[in-house]
Design a protein around this motif. Structure first.
Motif, mmCIF file in Angstrom:
data_model
loop_
_atom_site.group_PDB
_atom_site.id
_atom_site.type_symbol
_atom_site.label_atom_id
_atom_site.label_comp_id
_atom_site.label_asym_id
_atom_site.label_seq_id
_atom_site.Cartn_x
_atom_site.Cartn_y
_atom_site.Cartn_z
ATOM 1 N N VAL A 1 16.831 -15.165 0.551
ATOM 2 C CA VAL A 1 17.017 -16.176 1.484
ATOM 3 C C VAL A 1 17.597 -15.598 2.301
ATOM 4 C CG1 VAL A 1 18.787 -18.072 1.780
ATOM 5 C CG2 VAL A 1 17.467 -17.821 0.078
ATOM 6 N N THR B 1 13.915 -18.971 1.813
ATOM 7 C CA THR B 1 14.512 -20.002 2.562
ATOM 8 C C THR B 1 15.072 -19.621 3.852
ATOM 9 O OG1 THR B 1 14.225 -21.913 1.668
ATOM 10 C CG2 THR B 1 15.935 -21.929 2.932
ATOM 11 N N LEU C 1 17.135 -27.165 -1.346
ATOM 12 C CA LEU C 1 16.615 -27.474 -0.285
ATOM 13 C C LEU C 1 15.307 -26.073 -1.433
ATOM 14 C CD1 LEU C 1 18.004 -25.138 2.341
ATOM 15 C CD2 LEU C 1 17.254 -27.844 1.664
ATOM 16 N N ASN D 1 11.785 -23.691 -1.277
ATOM 17 C CA ASN D 1 11.910 -21.943 -1.186
ATOM 18 C C ASN D 1 10.532 -22.164 0.232
ATOM 19 O OD1 ASN D 1 12.106 -21.332 -3.700
ATOM 20 N ND2 ASN D 1 9.835 -20.850 -4.302
ATOM 21 N N GLN D 2 10.812 -21.753 1.453
ATOM 22 C CA GLN D 2 9.960 -21.376 2.620
ATOM 23 C C GLN D 2 10.095 -22.202 3.024
ATOM 24 O OE1 GLN D 2 7.133 -18.985 2.145
ATOM 25 N NE2 GLN D 2 7.247 -18.168 0.377
ATOM 26 N N ILE D 3 11.825 -22.124 3.324
ATOM 27 C CA ILE D 3 11.755 -23.710 4.014
ATOM 28 C C ILE D 3 12.656 -23.300 5.345
ATOM 29 C CG2 ILE D 3 13.518 -26.112 4.573
ATOM 30 C CD1 ILE D 3 12.971 -26.770 1.256
ATOM 31 N N GLN D 4 12.003 -23.502 6.388
ATOM 32 C CA GLN D 4 12.926 -23.611 8.101
ATOM 33 C C GLN D 4 13.786 -24.101 8.048
ATOM 34 O OE1 GLN D 4 13.944 -20.632 9.956
ATOM 35 N NE2 GLN D 4 13.372 -22.095 11.771
ATOM 36 N N GLN E 1 9.637 -17.164 9.522
ATOM 37 C CA GLN E 1 9.205 -17.407 8.995
ATOM 38 C C GLN E 1 7.275 -17.861 9.427
ATOM 39 O OE1 GLN E 1 9.287 -19.772 5.291
ATOM 40 N NE2 GLN E 1 12.038 -19.879 5.530
#
Lengths: 335, 335, 335
Positions: free
Chosen positions: B174, B211, B229, B231-234, C232
């Motif tokens: 993160v 993330t 939240l 994974n890999q959220i922007q 990302q």
């Protein structure tokens, strides 16, 4: 590294035509120079044959008559190219031996030929197989088991208890074994469900940069042998992926979905939870998979690109598509 | 950890039926063995009741007559399961104490019961609350404030001045507090707009692997209490997310968008900038949100998957949908 | 930092109106206090002019008569705001000098004014230019070349042989130079194609958190001068991006695609492999680009959000859109 063309023929199983020469590197046919070998599999590059400066070419039998230089002749030039490239460009070793700046637990089991770079942390109970390399800044948590000749590039995190097979390549920024995303509502807020499974990665698997694979809630998350995952893929808890399936960048696969063997999944594909995807399925880029796929074949969704002006008009109509269909039905009735 | 079933009943508020026994672990009902407890909430698993090898089950009252083993009876088996799992599988401690291989500034304020792993860097002015754990390879920049009993897993980066509450879990990879994406055109090129806000994370927040949450341009980026939240959220600069909102993997939320409380957002959702999403909104996977949502309810976009062959035909028609609608209107007029 | 308003006028090229004052910080017009400067470019904020507590405003000439405080007058308030912000909030230095906890190879070439933080690893053959900063936990592999006054934030990985220009900002979690995703089928499994190109980043480039840029298979992956990449983003092997192109978060660009100069690409856009996108193209969020774009202009795909109930009906019709179009054609024929 440098090879005689005859050696390359022998090692790759291609047929040597047109005399021997020294090969030092690989290049595109249009930019190749003396000492280079180039490959041609797409007929649209054949125009370059006559003018290439490459010392040798990898070609199909049917182009041999047009080839002005020595050649490796094969029905699969791309495969021979890959084999030649692996000979000319062997993978770099990260570092020899265990760095005195690595932090390796005395309770870890480290084979003698392992290399571990500076600032890598290997925790108690971890097992690192012979010939395996651990890059700088990696964190290998407790009780992780990594097989032989696997390469973990810099800044990878492997969570406690996860298992990685032999001959794998894990690229930088990968996170294996973070908790799966599991909660249950308790009043207005959410209670975490402990994620007690692991991640198990087979042999000969490659995992791209910043990809994340979560540990299972109860059962393990499983990646089969020979699976190839591109960058920035998200694989949720309890997913399984069959042998030799290839997944392109930026896909997200939700929890407990099972994907078969030999699938080819394009970039930006989403697959919702609890689905079954059978073997040998191809899914084109950006598809959203919302139901199981029980038959091999090719599947798609999404809509085509257009100028923004046209797209706006068509897109607005989409919001009344059901109504439009009903109007057509009415017209048919009244005909 | 191991508990008597009667203890688990008492601690979870479920009703004990059918005698006491020792419970050591949790398993799926189909693979459970002696010492395991399993839960059944989905009726489709009821067929496994009669043959389960589990020592006990967590079930709804209506299934009690079919249950061959001792049981915890409850109207919400998933919640009781989560509570039991939290008892049987307490979170692992990362490491005890502050590693002598951690790099902790003398100008940082570290509570006594903190644990900080090897190769973690804690900068001047940072404050780490009691019971908080910092994983290996984390970088906690200057003036960061982290509350109590929060767990920062390995290889996390927290930018200067950001604030994290109590009882949070931040997974590996993160990045909190990278600069928001703000530029202004100056001739042909772009001038960076300094991002002078911070990121503020509430209590009891979980943030999935890799993330990213950017710092605000002028105002802070704010994540409410109890937010989860994946994974890999922007999350872009100046976004705010209300309490107890849950967001699945691979979403991207653009700058200055405000999301309400208690929302459920599926995977791969995109939300454009400067929108307002009210409380208790559900957004299904892959939806593209291009306007504010002022009413609670469920919202969607995207198109359904099909075989590539069928999809190609339908997709081609989409490019002429406006024309098609006009043709239908003309037919209706001429009728 | 603090400036006289007259100094700010001089340094930004804006016109000073209404007397001098001391400016210490920037704020939103509605929350500004004494010592703050705020900017107004959107007419909808003009209502705040009369009540602002800011000491000064940055405004367009037409609002001057309504401005109750000293002002910087300009046709481009956002640009002047950015310039003022850069003066008031100069970038923080990561750390002075080379930390004794950094691991810097004796075979690396380090300029005197470089700063390298704790737990950063700089490998043999790397060159770090004057004024460049390397954050904690970064791994700079062998033979990397980084220019002057570039800032690499914490936990970045730069693969061997990659090149980064002057005045760049690389945010945390970025991975430059992981292997491109290239394999060739050999029987049931896949043989890796060695990725022997590099990544070359121009000057004045910003790359957002957790973005990944792969090295080329044969040729290099190239990012032009002034390119701005959000968080990302995935950029595959052999891609090139022209000068001053701006790409928002969570895009994925597949291999060997070439993007022109001055493009603006929205978030969540996917671009398939081997395409050519000309200069000055705008692509709206979530578009899937499946063919080359030879004309400047704006392009889109995707479908609009609706309530899930309506969307379900319309979406179901999409699967029979080709049939619907044929039915309309038949009606027209029979008219």
């Amino acid at each position: 590294m440098s090879y005689q063309l005859s050696e390359l023929a022998e090692k790759t199983g291609a047929r040597l035509e047109g005399g021997d020469c020294q090969i030092r590197s690989i290049a595109e046919i249009s930019s190749a120079r003396a000492g280079d070998i180039a490959f041609v599999s797409n007929p649209k590059y054949i125009e370059h044959l006559s003018t290439t400066k490459a010392s040798a070419l990898i070609i199909k039998p049917e182009f041999l008559t047009q080839c002005p230089v020595p050649a490796l002749v094969t029905d699969d030039p791309r495969l021979v190219y890959a084999k030649v490239a692996n000979l000319l460009y062997p993978a770099r070793s990260l570092v020899p031996g265990v760095s005195d700046k690595a932090i390796v637990s005395e309770q870890a089991s480290i084979s003698e030929s392992v290399s571990i770079a500076a600032c890598a942390v290997v925790s108690a109970g971890a097992t690192i197989g012979a010939g395996t390399q651990i890059g700088a800044g990696c964190v290998i948590e407790a009780d992780v088991i990594i097989g032989k000749n696997t390469r973990i590039n810099a800044n990878v995190t492997v969570g406690h208890g996860c298992k990685i097979g032999d001959d794998c390549i894990i690229h930088s920024g990968v996170v294996l074994g973070a908790d799966g995303f599991g909660f249950v509502k308790e009043g207005e807020s959410y209670l975490k469900i402990p994620q007690i499974g692991n991640v198990q990665i087979g042999h000969n698997v490659e995992i791209g940069a910043n990809t994340t694979i979560d540990r299972g809630a109860l059962e393990n998350t499983i990646i089969g042998n020979g699976v190839k995952l591109d960058n920035q893929i998200q694989i949720a808890h309890g997913v399984s992926i069959g042998d030799n399936t290839v997944i392109s960048a930026a896909c997200a696969i939700a929890g407990s979905t099972h994907i078969g063997k030999g699938c080819l999944i394009g970039g930006l594909v989403g697959i919702v939870e609890h689905l079954e995807i059978t073997d040998n399925v191809m899914i084109t880029g950006r598809t959203m998979v919302t139901r199981s796929i029980t038959q091999s074949g090719s599947y798609s969704s999404s809509t085509p690109m257009d100028t923004t002006e046209n797209w706006r008009k068509n897109s607005a109509r989409f919001r009344r598509l059901d109504e439009l269909a009903k109007r057509v039905a009415k017209l048919e009735k009244n005909k």
